[in-house]
Design an enzyme around this catalytic site. Structure first.
Site, PDB file in Angstrom:
ATOM      1  N   PHE A   1       0.894  -1.300   0.022  1.00  0.00           N
ATOM      2  CA  PHE A   1       0.034   0.100  -0.143  1.00  0.00           C
ATOM      3  C   PHE A   1       0.724   1.409  -0.003  1.00  0.00           C
ATOM      4  O   PHE A   1       0.378   2.466  -0.438  1.00  0.00           O
ATOM      5  CB  PHE A   1      -0.931   0.044   1.237  1.00  0.00           C
TER       6      PHE A   1
ATOM      7  N   LYS B   1      -0.752  -7.496  -9.272  1.00  0.00           N
ATOM      8  CA  LYS B   1      -2.210  -7.451  -8.243  1.00  0.00           C
ATOM      9  C   LYS B   1      -1.591  -6.367  -7.344  1.00  0.00           C
ATOM     10  O   LYS B   1      -0.666  -6.662  -6.419  1.00  0.00           O
ATOM     11  CB  LYS B   1      -1.953  -8.870  -7.688  1.00  0.00           C
TER      12      LYS B   1
ATOM     13  N   GLU C   1      -5.023  -3.980  -2.407  1.00  0.00           N
ATOM     14  CA  GLU C   1      -6.470  -3.891  -2.206  1.00  0.00           C
ATOM     15  C   GLU C   1      -6.784  -2.470  -1.617  1.00  0.00           C
ATOM     16  O   GLU C   1      -7.733  -2.146  -1.798  1.00  0.00           O
ATOM     17  CB  GLU C   1      -7.199  -5.087  -1.864  1.00  0.00           C
TER      18      GLU C   1
ATOM     19  N   SER D   1       4.908  -7.010   3.596  1.00  0.00           N
ATOM     20  CA  SER D   1       5.547  -7.140   4.975  1.00  0.00           C
ATOM     21  C   SER D   1       6.342  -8.758   4.910  1.00  0.00           C
ATOM     22  O   SER D   1       6.171  -9.437   4.101  1.00  0.00           O
ATOM     23  CB  SER D   1       4.245  -7.334   5.823  1.00  0.00           C
TER      24      SER D   1
ATOM     25  N   CYS E   1       9.703   1.780   3.633  1.00  0.00           N
ATOM     26  CA  CYS E   1      10.488   1.020   3.960  1.00  0.00           C
ATOM     27  C   CYS E   1      11.828   1.398   4.250  1.00  0.00           C
ATOM     28  O   CYS E   1      12.950   0.575   4.506  1.00  0.00           O
ATOM     29  CB  CYS E   1      10.404  -0.293   2.788  1.00  0.00           C
TER      30      CYS E   1
ATOM     31  N   GLU F   1       9.285  -3.947  13.313  1.00  0.00           N
ATOM     32  CA  GLU F   1       8.890  -2.832  12.313  1.00  0.00           C
ATOM     33  C   GLU F   1       7.813  -2.282  12.806  1.00  0.00           C
ATOM     34  O   GLU F   1       6.494  -2.889  12.950  1.00  0.00           O
ATOM     35  CB  GLU F   1       8.875  -3.300  10.713  1.00  0.00           C
TER      36      GLU F   1
END
Ligand code: NAD
Length: 500
Positions: free
Chosen positions: A150, A174, A177, A227, A282, A382
């Site tokens: 995301f 993909k 979402e 992740s 990240c 994290e």
């Protein structure tokens, strides 16, 4: 009524027949802004088989034709930058300028893809034996798939499909979402740039749909960013299916500050790198390691962090936006509480932040812990929010050991005025992307994104020359042409040199 998000199949934006949807919820207002279908097996299969057909003719398309599409595509992304950035900001929450940065970092990969004719060059050696030559080609591998997170809805899809496609493959994306609209607009522009139908397909869903891609025999390679647990799962399942995979995952990035570093530069770097994008990067700096008297910067650093203002994407004074979901916000808050319970010193607490115009936004203000120890959860996990942990050490060696013992190895930086300290750090640190007086050392696309250890599973990294290698197979040809009709003995053994 909220919009149903369409898939891209064979050059058309189409609605899935699935009755199972995931709600897209605005991180700013809490409203439902879209419904993302969890697509059916038959639809995913159709997307893959159309991509495969597209690949069969695309792989033989002249390389300059493939490259020209990238030139056009780059220009279209730039022309449509404002529209793209607002789509991105609305679904993701990041500020308008940050959304533009997200897209800039993406179209730089498209620019790199314009070097395809050079990047696709193989190697040649004449006379590997007398009058025998060996040369190699890079050839596309077929249908590749990308599963994206995301936090960079523009940049990360653009890390993947332009390089995969310019090198002759078809690509199934993909997107997350939570943020599929940016990818859809990027795909629309890709078609406008002249990309043949079916080369880029967009499918939607979650684990189930990813599994359909992972198990599909026609999909040959997977690029994942997200992740650690999901990355480990995808990497394991892909490689168990004897496929190629690269998984770029979590991070805990340390900035080590030597006592000789310039104080103002350190403070500015730490504030921007820890709080930018609400820490949902990240390559965010989430840990400051202060060596010896460098700890004296703490009061001034806290004062500067107090001035950081979260806000809406279109608020020009906002430094960062909301957290992506309520659940992610709650996770960050519970980790903050965990830090308090473990005995770290919470010197700035961003929990409970309210922004009047957006009472349902997922707000967390700048948060800072001092006295953090390496056995605490706030250090080990994290956090993916605007939370900075400060640790103190006595020497560069101690700092190096601390960073090298952390499970992640995505990015790190050192701030110092000493060439000797910087050189020692660069040489001994076990992290794949190192900044020297640069807080977020993300390499430009002619290099690769080289996270190490717990931040990456695989061997070939994203973009750069390694990206091209990932999306291609090397074919090595050894050839010999007979100039004269010489009789030869049958060879039963290898000989050192096949000369006549
Ligand atoms: P995520 O792992 O939840 O989701 C990433 C993608 O995986 C999404 O498309 C999602 O639909 C899919 N997915 C989720 N669960 C799945 C499952 N069980 N099986 C198969 N697919 C699944 O990640 P996120 O929250 O979107 O992104 C944040 C994470 O991404 C952070 O950990 C961050 O460090 C990482 N990240 C890493 C890099 C890097 O370069 N190393 C870059 C950006 C983000």
């Amino acid at each position: 009524m909220s919009k149903i998000i369409k898939a891209l199949i064979n050059g058309e934006f189409v609605e899935s027949k699935s009755s199972n949807y995931v709600d897209m919820i605005s991180p700013l207002t809490g409203e439902i802004i879209g419904k993302v279908p969890c697509m059916l097996q038959a639809e995913i299969d159709k997307a893959v088989s159309i991509a495969y057909q597209a690949y069969l003719s695309w792989k033989d398309t002249p390389i300059m034709t493939r490259t020209r599409i990238m030139f056009k595509y780059q220009a279209l992304i730039k022309e449509n930058m404002d529209e793209l950035a607002s789509i991105l900001s609305i679904e993701q929450g990041k500020t308008f300028d940050d959304a533009k940065g997200d897209l800039v970092r993406g179209y730089e990969v498209v620019e790199f893809a314009c070097s395809a004719p050079t990047l696709m060059m193989g190697e040649t050696v004449e006379h590997v034996s007398t009058k025998v030559n060996t040369y190699s080609y890079k050839q596309a591998i077929g249908v590749c798939a990308g599963i994206t997170p995301f936090n960079f809805p523009g940049m990360i899809p653009l890390w993947m499909f332009p390089l995969a496609i310019v090198s002759g493959n078809a690509f199934i994306l993909k997107p997350s979402e939570m943020v599929p609209n940016t990818a859809i607009k990027l795909a629309e522009l890709f078609l406008e740039a002249g990309a043949p139908k079916g080369l880029l397909q967009i499918v939607h869903g979650q684990k189930e749909q990813v599994d359909m891609l992972l198990d599909h025999p026609l999909v040959k390679a997977y690029s994942f960013v997200g992740s650690p647990a999901v990355g480990a799962y995808i990497y394991s399942r892909a490689t168990a299916n004897l496929k190629r995979a690269q998984a770029l995952v979590g991070a805990k990035n340390h900035m080590l500050v030597m006592p000789d570093a310039n104080e103002d530069k350190v403070i500015n770097a730490l504030v921007g790198a820890s709080m930018g994008a609400a820490g949902q990067r990240c390559m965010a700096i989430s840990v400051a390691v202060l060596v010896g008297s460098a700890k004296e910067i703490i009061p001034k650093l806290i004062e500067k962090l107090k001035q950081v203002k979260p806000g809406a994407w279109d608020d020009k004074n906002a430094d960062y936006g909301p957290i992506i979901t309520k659940k992610a916000k709650e996770k960050i808050e519970s980790l903050i509480q965990n830090g308090v319970d473990e005995g770290a010193n919470l010197v700035l607490d961003g929990r409970g932040l309210k922004i009047e115009e957006y009472p349902n936004g997922n707000w967390i203000g700048p948060t800072v812990f001092t006295n953090v120890k390496t056995n605490m959860n706030i250090y080990k996990e994290e956090i993916f929010g605007p939370v900075l942990c400060i640790l103190e050490v006595n020497s560069l060696d101690e700092g190096l050991e601390l960073i090298n013992n952390n499970m992640f190895g995505n990015g790190t930086s050192i701030f110092t005025n000493s060439g000797a300290s910087a050189t020692k750090f660069r040489r001994e640190i076990l992290v794949g992307q190192v900044g020297v007086n640069v807080p977020i050392p993300v390499p430009l696309p002619f290099f690769s994104f080289t996270g190490w250890r717990g931040s990456f599973y695989g061997d070939l990294h994203a973009y750069g020359k390694q990206g091209i290698t990932f999306y291609t197979e090397t074919k090595t040809v050894t050839e010999r042409w007979f100039e004269e009709d010489i009789e030869e003995e049958i060879a039963f053994n290898f000989k050192e040199n096949h000369s006549k």
